[in-house]
Motif scaffolding. Structure first.
Motif, short mmCIF file in Angstrom:
data_model
loop_
_atom_site.label_atom_id
_atom_site.label_comp_id
_atom_site.label_asym_id
_atom_site.label_seq_id
_atom_site.Cartn_x
_atom_site.Cartn_y
_atom_site.Cartn_z
N VAL A 1 0.83 -1.22 0.00
CA VAL A 1 0.00 0.00 0.00
C VAL A 1 0.86 1.27 0.00
N PRO A 2 0.29 2.38 -0.49
CA PRO A 2 1.03 3.64 -0.58
C PRO A 2 0.86 4.51 0.66
N TRP A 3 1.44 5.72 0.59
CA TRP A 3 1.47 6.58 1.78
C TRP A 3 0.33 7.58 1.84
N ALA B 1 -1.80 -7.77 -4.31
CA ALA B 1 -2.67 -6.59 -4.46
C ALA B 1 -1.81 -5.37 -4.20
N PHE B 2 -1.69 -4.52 -5.19
CA PHE B 2 -0.78 -3.38 -5.09
C PHE B 2 -1.53 -2.08 -5.34
N THR B 3 -1.32 -1.10 -4.49
CA THR B 3 -1.76 0.27 -4.76
C THR B 3 -0.55 1.15 -4.68
N GLY B 4 -0.33 1.93 -5.72
CA GLY B 4 0.83 2.81 -5.73
C GLY B 4 1.01 3.42 -7.10
N SER B 5 2.25 3.72 -7.43
CA SER B 5 2.52 4.43 -8.68
C SER B 5 2.42 3.51 -9.89
N THR B 6 2.13 4.13 -11.02
CA THR B 6 2.05 3.36 -12.26
C THR B 6 3.42 2.76 -12.59
N LYS C 1 2.47 -4.84 3.46
CA LYS C 1 3.62 -3.95 3.55
C LYS C 1 3.19 -2.50 3.36
N PRO C 2 3.24 -1.72 4.44
CA PRO C 2 2.90 -0.30 4.30
C PRO C 2 4.02 0.47 3.59
N ALA C 3 3.72 1.69 3.16
CA ALA C 3 4.74 2.53 2.52
C ALA C 3 5.80 2.93 3.55
P1 NAD Z 1 5.00 3.76 -4.88
O1 NAD Z 1 4.59 2.99 -6.07
O2 NAD Z 1 6.37 4.29 -4.84
O3 NAD Z 1 4.84 2.90 -3.56
C1 NAD Z 1 3.67 2.18 -3.24
C2 NAD Z 1 4.05 1.02 -2.36
O4 NAD Z 1 4.84 0.12 -3.11
C3 NAD Z 1 4.88 1.39 -1.14
O5 NAD Z 1 4.57 0.51 -0.09
C4 NAD Z 1 6.29 1.11 -1.62
O6 NAD Z 1 7.17 0.86 -0.56
C5 NAD Z 1 6.09 -0.10 -2.49
N1 NAD Z 1 7.07 -0.30 -3.55
C6 NAD Z 1 7.89 0.62 -4.13
N2 NAD Z 1 8.65 0.03 -5.07
C7 NAD Z 1 8.30 -1.28 -5.10
C8 NAD Z 1 8.71 -2.40 -5.87
N3 NAD Z 1 9.66 -2.30 -6.81
N4 NAD Z 1 8.12 -3.59 -5.64
C9 NAD Z 1 7.15 -3.72 -4.71
N5 NAD Z 1 6.73 -2.70 -3.94
C10 NAD Z 1 7.29 -1.49 -4.14
O7 NAD Z 1 3.90 4.88 -4.72
P2 NAD Z 1 3.74 5.91 -3.55
O8 NAD Z 1 4.72 6.98 -3.79
O9 NAD Z 1 3.75 5.23 -2.25
O10 NAD Z 1 2.21 6.39 -3.77
C11 NAD Z 1 1.86 7.35 -4.70
C12 NAD Z 1 1.28 6.71 -5.95
O11 NAD Z 1 0.27 5.77 -5.65
C13 NAD Z 1 0.63 7.72 -6.85
O12 NAD Z 1 1.10 7.56 -8.16
C14 NAD Z 1 -0.87 7.40 -6.77
O13 NAD Z 1 -1.60 7.72 -7.89
C15 NAD Z 1 -0.87 5.96 -6.49
N6 NAD Z 1 -2.09 5.60 -5.77
C16 NAD Z 1 -3.08 4.93 -6.42
C17 NAD Z 1 -4.25 4.60 -5.76
C18 NAD Z 1 -5.36 3.86 -6.45
O14 NAD Z 1 -6.27 3.42 -5.78
N7 NAD Z 1 -5.35 3.73 -7.75
C19 NAD Z 1 -4.41 4.91 -4.42
C20 NAD Z 1 -3.39 5.59 -3.78
C21 NAD Z 1 -2.23 5.92 -4.47
#
Ligand code: NAD
Length: 504
Positions: free
Chosen positions: A178-180, A254-259, A204-206
């Motif tokens: 999950v993201p931050w 299940a991943f939420t985070g950056s594209t 795994k939290p951010a």
């Molecule tokens: P991020 O992708 O850097 O990190 C997200 C999570 O993934 C964190 O826990 C991080 O530690 C982990 N991570 C980073 N690199 C990884 C890897 N190589 N393998 C596995 N895990 C890894 O994103 P962020 O900076 O934490 O969050 C911001 C982004 O998340 C934005 O782009 C936002 O749009 C997106 N987001 C999407 C949603 C959604 O529901 N679509 C919700 C919240 C955030």
């Protein structure tokens, strides 16, 4: 550290703003942080126990509004992840998979109740670690997190009704990353459906916001979930996260985070047989027609981009206004922006808090600089920002063209780009002209136009005359580079279930 210490650092009072720049039109109303009992060090939560990391390493997590350290947090290495996945695998086979749904439901209800009972503590901790305004963590993040557990508790013993004629079976161990931006809420979005459907989890939290996930682990411990059903490992995404996602003991990711990271995971897991769902970035369009209820739209637009400092995947970062009302809407927006209160996230009056981390702040600054270089005009209401911490003022960009980086790239900050259109067809064409497809908003009095637009928008969620409305029963998720799979509602159960037969 109490309010007093906070006050003495920033001058008298607890707004967090330097004395000179304080604005006096409202009285500070600080939420006390005394309710949060921070530990000096947080270990990993594995197999129902708090364990030191085999790496022997920790990292510091901070308050982004002051850059003050909050606690040391364990850095999980490969061996730690192995142990967590093994614990989750054993718990799946011996303690969770075969537990009757109504028994699993009881645990989910307990977690939901505990979140409500400790809601102030969760809200303050979320605000401290994330930088978001306390009124948002108090009124949105925590109640919605509890609502997700309540909602999914209701499904746990009714899965066969969700998928009539099929035999829903869990998959095994789910790796949940999950993201931050919504640290606790995203844990709830992940854990509640996984547990309701009979899977176990390694979460795994951010790295910048581990604290509410760890407090949730405390709640899970107190709710007496069988050991290993939920495990929480903290550490850097590129190492801990990726190792976890690739782990052979994991059946579902299940991943939420950056594209960008979503793409890494998609490639890494290709051919692995693991189930994958991705909730990624967005570049949502908020579309305002000349017949819209304008004042209501202004509130919706402001909420759409300044809620959570714009650090929202579905933030309405592109505003498309019909030409005939563009000037009026821009003028009203500027006036409304000037009333937003930026400052101490723990102040109950604060509307816009701190940006979560320095890298994100730099990204926002960089995109705004690029917009200026490409010819955009910037409006920022006068506001003094605290000297320490990560801050960016609410910002409007006019004179933006579709080709500008700021109109194409996710900014994830409190920055709204204003663009215009003449006809509904042009609005659809421009709104869909993005790599993303997570959400959109339409503002018009005409019901037929809402339907016409909604059918043509390539977005997972389309809001009409509102924005950023969430409910556990509504599926949420994206198209295109915003990811795939849905969270919430009956659709959100599917990614955690084998509906064809064949899961171990
Ligand atoms: P991020 O992708 O850097 O990190 C997200 C999570 O993934 C964190 O826990 C991080 O530690 C982990 N991570 C980073 N690199 C990884 C890897 N190589 N393998 C596995 N895990 C890894 O994103 P962020 O900076 O934490 O969050 C911001 C982004 O998340 C934005 O782009 C936002 O749009 C997106 N987001 C999407 C949603 C959604 O529901 N679509 C919700 C919240 C955030």
């Amino acid at each position: 550290m109490g309010d007093e210490a906070r006050g003495s650092r920033n001058g008298p009072g607890a707004t967090g703003l330097p004395e000179q720049g304080r604005r006096f039109e409202y009285a500070p109303a600080p939420e006390s942080r005394e309710i949060v009992r921070l530990r000096e060090r947080y270990d990993l939560f594995v197999d129902g126990r708090w364990v030191e990391p085999k790496t022997g390493r920790t990292f510091t997590t901070i308050d982004p509004s002051t850059e003050e350290p909050l606690a040391e947090v364990a850095e999980a290495g490969e061996e730690d992840v192995d142990l967590a996945v093994r614990a989750a695998g054993e718990a799946y086979e011996t303690r969770w998979r075969d537990l009757p749904g109504k028994e699993r439901a009881k645990y989910l209800f307990r977690i939901a109740r505990a979140l409500q009972e400790r809601s102030r503590e969760f809200a303050v901790l979320e605000t401290l670690n994330n930088g978001k305004p306390i009124k948002e963590s108090r009124d949105v993040d925590v109640p919605l997190a509890a609502a997700h557990f309540f909602y999914h508790a209701g499904w746990a013993d009714k899965l066969e009704y969700a998928f009539p004629g099929r035999t829903p079976r869990p998959l095994g161990v789910a790796a949940q990353i999950v993201p931050w931006n919504f640290p606790l809420l995203m844990c709830a979005w992940k854990l509640a459906p996984a547990l309701a459907t009979g899977n176990t989890a390694v979460l795994k939290p951010a790295s910048t916001t581990p604290l509410t996930a760890l407090l949730l682990a405390e709640v899970i411990e107190e709710a007496e979930l069988p050991p290993g059903v939920v495990n929480v490992v903290t550490g850097p995404g590129g190492r801990t996260g990726e190792y976890l996602a690739r782990h052979p003991g994991v059946a579902k990711v299940a991943f939420t985070g950056s594209t960008a990271v979503g793409k890494v995971l998609r490639r890494a897991l290709a051919g692995s047989g693991k189930r994958l769902t991705l909730e990624l970035g967005g570049k949502a369009a908020n579309i305002v027609f000349e017949d819209a209820p304008i004042d209501q739209a202004i509130e919706g637009i402001v909420n759409g981009i300044f809620f959570n400092q714009g650090e929202v995947c579905c933030a309405g970062s592109r505003l498309f206004v019909q030409e005939s009302v563009a000037e009026l809407v821009t003028r009203k927006l500027k006036a409304r922006l000037a009333t937003l209160r930026v400052g101490d996230p723990l102040d109950k009056n604060t509307d816009v808090g701190a940006i979560n981390n320095r890298a994100q702040l730099e990204k926002i600054r960089e995109l705004v600089r690029s917009a200026i270089e490409e010819g955009a005009e910037v409006y920022q209401p006068p506001c003094e920002l605290p000297e320490r911490g990560f801050w960016f003022p609410p910002t409007l960009l006019t004179n933006v063209a579709m080709s500008h980086r700021v109109a194409r790239e996710e900014i994830f900050g409190p920055v709204l780009s204003i663009l215009t259109f003449r006809t509904p067809a042009e609005a659809v064409e421009k709104a869909n002209n993005t790599e993303y497809g997570l959400s959109a908003g339409i503002w018009t009095e005409k019901g037929s136009r809402i339907l016409w637009m909604a059918e043509r928008m390539k977005a997972g969620v389309v809001w009409a005359n509102t924005f950023n409305r969430f409910d556990p029963s509504s599926p949420f998720g994206g198209y295109k580079e915003s990811g795939f799979g849905r969270e919430g509602g009956r659709h959100g159960l599917e990614p955690y279930l084998d509906l064809e037969g064949g899961a171990p």
